[in-house]
Design an enzyme around this catalytic site. Sequence first.
Site, short mmCIF file in Angstrom:
data_model
loop_
_atom_site.label_atom_id
_atom_site.label_comp_id
_atom_site.label_asym_id
_atom_site.label_seq_id
_atom_site.Cartn_x
_atom_site.Cartn_y
_atom_site.Cartn_z
N HIS A 113 0.77 -1.23 -0.09
CA HIS A 113 -0.02 -0.07 0.03
C HIS A 113 0.83 1.28 0.01
CE1 HIS A 113 1.01 0.32 4.20
NE2 HIS A 113 0.65 1.55 4.19
C1 UD1 Z 1 -1.68 6.21 5.46
C2 UD1 Z 1 -0.48 6.59 6.03
C3 UD1 Z 1 0.65 5.49 6.24
C4 UD1 Z 1 0.11 4.24 6.74
C5 UD1 Z 1 -1.33 3.92 5.90
C6 UD1 Z 1 -2.03 2.79 6.89
C7 UD1 Z 1 0.05 8.88 5.82
C8 UD1 Z 1 1.09 9.86 4.91
N1 UD1 Z 1 0.17 7.64 5.23
O1 UD1 Z 1 -1.61 5.88 4.26
O2 UD1 Z 1 1.72 5.81 6.94
O3 UD1 Z 1 0.88 3.11 6.64
O4 UD1 Z 1 -2.28 4.99 6.21
O5 UD1 Z 1 -3.03 2.31 6.10
O6 UD1 Z 1 -0.67 9.42 6.84
N2 UD1 Z 1 -8.77 5.13 1.06
C9 UD1 Z 1 -10.13 4.67 0.88
N3 UD1 Z 1 -10.58 4.67 2.04
C10 UD1 Z 1 -10.01 4.83 3.28
C11 UD1 Z 1 -8.72 5.49 3.18
C12 UD1 Z 1 -8.07 5.77 2.10
O7 UD1 Z 1 -10.47 4.67 -0.38
O8 UD1 Z 1 -10.81 4.90 4.31
C13 UD1 Z 1 -8.04 5.67 -0.31
C14 UD1 Z 1 -8.14 6.73 -1.02
O9 UD1 Z 1 -8.02 6.64 -2.57
C15 UD1 Z 1 -7.04 7.52 -0.56
C16 UD1 Z 1 -5.70 6.59 -0.47
O10 UD1 Z 1 -6.56 5.45 -0.05
O11 UD1 Z 1 -6.46 8.76 -1.52
C17 UD1 Z 1 -4.84 6.81 0.40
O12 UD1 Z 1 -5.22 7.28 1.66
P1 UD1 Z 1 -4.36 8.05 2.83
O13 UD1 Z 1 -5.19 8.16 3.97
O14 UD1 Z 1 -3.82 9.50 2.13
O15 UD1 Z 1 -2.84 7.29 2.97
P2 UD1 Z 1 -2.77 5.75 3.11
O16 UD1 Z 1 -1.95 5.04 1.81
O17 UD1 Z 1 -3.86 5.25 3.75
#
Ligand code: UD1
Length: 381
Positions: free
Chosen positions: A218
């Site tokens: 991820h």
């Molecule tokens: C975040 C953390 C990472 C951690 C991870 C655990 C930061 C910079 N990164 O990364 O360190 O390892 O969480 O999971 O804070 N999305 C959904 N549904 C959700 C959440 C996310 O669809 O409930 C998708 C969206 O497309 C979003 C993408 O995942 O843009 C990334 O989500 P984001 O919270 O920005 O970062 P993570 O990759 O989850």
Amino acid sequence: MIRILTVIGARPQIIKAAAIHRVIKEKYKGKMEEVILHTGQHYDDNMSDFFFKELGLSPAKINLAVGSGNHGKQTALMIQGIEEALLSLKPDAILVYGDTNSTVAAALAGSKLHVPIIHVEAGLRSFDKAMPEEINRIMTDHSSTLLFSPTQTGVDNLVKEGFDLNRNAHNANNPGVYHVGDVMYDNSIYYANIADDKSTILEDWSLAKNEFILATVHRDNNTDSVERLLAIVNAFDKITKDRNIKIVWPIHPRTSNLLKKESYQSVKSVLDNNDNLLLIPPASFFDIIVLEKNAKMILTDSGGVQKEAYFFNKPCVILRPHTEWVELVASGHAILCDANFDKIIDGVEQLLSKDLEGFPPVFGNAHAAEDICRIIYETLA
Ligand code: UD1
């Protein structure tokens, strides 16, 4: 009564918070009150709500519902919401976990209002400032009053950055650094048997003990580049064919959203043409524990999953160029393979061809949360 504002936002923070929540509820009734603020960084049911219920966390009193977005805007919205919560709730301290945008937002909001910050998982460094998490960790550590490090390496890193271990009467100018062990280890031990009873994941996907590999991918630098993700998936494809084994991959929404894009067609077609590459929805904590305990080995770019591999004595290929959990690699049971096809194939070969013994207990004694609560109480009371 000491009031702690716990700020969480991403899935692993909900899991980490469960360990301390349990101790506060069981041992500090009438002495410490914990109020939970959820930034809403993770919002899908299977990334958030489900974990609250499974791990018995009280519902968040405040949910900022910031959702996904560019890091600057996402973090700014969190800071604004956390500041308002601090002004109205007036907690004695703010408790944060790990290295996500939710962590650094809380640290910044707290430090502007001179609310002591407690950082659980302090001191870890990958020494790669291109990772958003590295910046988040450094900024959070340097605004914290109490820093709890899971490892000796974390403590050593903080000392190199100027923290002094021999100070007391902690405040922002006089922070306290403690080596307490890892709350994730607490949780893995606490839930290992409970998960066996509750999870049906092996039956659901017809998986036999030691006859599958668990994978998770991820990290933004792996998923946001088609080339890197394709190299990883091609390696997975080869491993399933060479070894006639399934790879089970609970897929993070970041990765599944990207796979819907036209530009990821090359990755998608490898996945679609291999029945032994089993993409499954994000797993609950109990399910992931059961998958980890029963996998032959683990391939991951997650910080949490690489450690859980070690907790359950499983070899691990780390799909990153470096790790902040250097103890895993030093033990010989984990290998850094980045998103490099040849290194991943070779790493799997190396780890499966040797006998695994001696996983030294470098993550504490499964009582980190109790030590943390005791030190918080003694400091703030
Ligand atoms: C975040 C953390 C990472 C951690 C991870 C655990 C930061 C910079 N990164 O990364 O360190 O390892 O969480 O999971 O804070 N999305 C959904 N549904 C959700 C959440 C996310 O669809 O409930 C998708 C969206 O497309 C979003 C993408 O995942 O843009 C990334 O989500 P984001 O919270 O920005 O970062 P993570 O990759 O989850």
